[in-house]
Write a protein that holds these residues in place. Structure first.
Motif, PDB file in Angstrom:
ATOM      1  N   GLY A  30      -4.390   0.647 -17.632  1.00  0.00           N
ATOM      2  CA  GLY A  30      -3.205   1.497 -17.673  1.00  0.00           C
ATOM      3  C   GLY A  30      -1.950   0.700 -17.900  1.00  0.00           C
ATOM      4  N   GLU A  31      -0.833   1.429 -17.960  1.00  0.00           N
ATOM      5  CA  GLU A  31       0.470   0.792 -18.009  1.00  0.00           C
ATOM      6  C   GLU A  31       0.653   0.022 -16.701  1.00  0.00           C
ATOM      7  OE1 GLU A  31       2.632   1.012 -20.551  1.00  0.00           O
ATOM      8  OE2 GLU A  31       1.409   2.410 -21.698  1.00  0.00           O
ATOM      9  N   VAL A  32       1.537  -0.954 -16.710  1.00  0.00           N
ATOM     10  CA  VAL A  32       1.787  -1.702 -15.480  1.00  0.00           C
ATOM     11  C   VAL A  32       2.333  -0.750 -14.421  1.00  0.00           C
ATOM     12  CG1 VAL A  32       3.191  -3.484 -14.393  1.00  0.00           C
ATOM     13  CG2 VAL A  32       2.173  -3.910 -16.614  1.00  0.00           C
ATOM     14  N   ASP A  33       1.688  -0.710 -13.297  1.00  0.00           N
ATOM     15  CA  ASP A  33       2.098   0.076 -12.142  1.00  0.00           C
ATOM     16  C   ASP A  33       2.607  -0.910 -11.109  1.00  0.00           C
ATOM     17  OD1 ASP A  33       1.591   1.135  -9.353  1.00  0.00           O
ATOM     18  OD2 ASP A  33       1.107   2.934 -10.503  1.00  0.00           O
ATOM     19  N   VAL A  34       3.821  -0.691 -10.620  1.00  0.00           N
ATOM     20  CA  VAL A  34       4.436  -1.665  -9.716  1.00  0.00           C
ATOM     21  C   VAL A  34       3.654  -1.864  -8.436  1.00  0.00           C
ATOM     22  CG1 VAL A  34       6.763  -1.341 -10.614  1.00  0.00           C
ATOM     23  CG2 VAL A  34       5.991   0.068  -8.714  1.00  0.00           C
ATOM     24  N   HIS A  35       2.763  -0.958  -8.124  1.00  0.00           N
ATOM     25  CA  HIS A  35       1.986  -1.092  -6.897  1.00  0.00           C
ATOM     26  C   HIS A  35       0.538  -1.491  -7.151  1.00  0.00           C
ATOM     27  CE1 HIS A  35       5.259   0.564  -4.590  1.00  0.00           C
ATOM     28  NE2 HIS A  35       5.312   1.589  -5.419  1.00  0.00           N
ATOM     29  N   TYR A  36      -0.109  -0.904  -8.143  1.00  0.00           N
ATOM     30  CA  TYR A  36      -1.564  -1.006  -8.245  1.00  0.00           C
ATOM     31  C   TYR A  36      -2.080  -1.793  -9.456  1.00  0.00           C
ATOM     32  CZ  TYR A  36      -1.089   2.330  -4.534  1.00  0.00           C
ATOM     33  OH  TYR A  36      -0.743   2.931  -3.353  1.00  0.00           O
ATOM     34  N   SER A  37      -1.192  -2.477 -10.172  1.00  0.00           N
ATOM     35  CA  SER A  37      -1.612  -3.343 -11.283  1.00  0.00           C
ATOM     36  C   SER A  37      -1.465  -4.815 -10.949  1.00  0.00           C
ATOM     37  CB  SER A  37      -0.789  -3.040 -12.542  1.00  0.00           C
ATOM     38  OG  SER A  37      -1.041  -1.744 -13.014  1.00  0.00           O
TER      39      SER A  37
END
Length: 124
Positions: A30-37
């Protein structure tokens, strides 16, 4: 740090980051997720690493059926121990217990290591 799939990173898609869905412990690109990537490496004396998701605190895990997911971090769990192998085309994440590598085409799973010819198994 983030893990970005090498095949998708080379102009195919911006949705190429290893990302956890914390509601069902599944993984996807996915796109970069500030919490889960974002992942933290915890080094072990055997040269392996535990990949800890910074958002959930869960560890990258897999099984012999080829499923990749996250799970509560368990001390000594070899399914959660990964070797980061540098190759000419990126990093190969190899599961110590199963002997399979992290793969993504288009879902995230583990598979036999097909070498540098398979960029879906390489991470940056």
């Amino acid at each position: 740090m983030t893990w970005q799939d090498a095949a998708y990173n080379h102009g195919w898609s911006s949705s190429s980051f290893l990302t956890e869905n914390p509601y069902n412990n599944s993984l996807h690109l996915g796109e970069v997720d500030v919490h889960y990537s974002y992942w933290t490496d915890t080094a072990h004396s055997d040269g392996g690493y535990t990949e800890v998701n910074e958002g959930s605190g869960n560890c990258l895990d897999s099984n012999y059926s080829g499923q990749a997911y996250t799970h509560n971090c368990l001390s000594g769990d070899m399914y959660q121990r990964w070797y980061e192998i540098s190759t000419n085309s990126g990093w190969c994440l190899w599961d110590l217990q199963t002997g399979k590598v992290l793969d993504a085409n288009p879902t995230v799973y583990t598979n036999t290591n097909y070498g540098d010819g398979d960029s879906y198994q390489r991470w940056e």
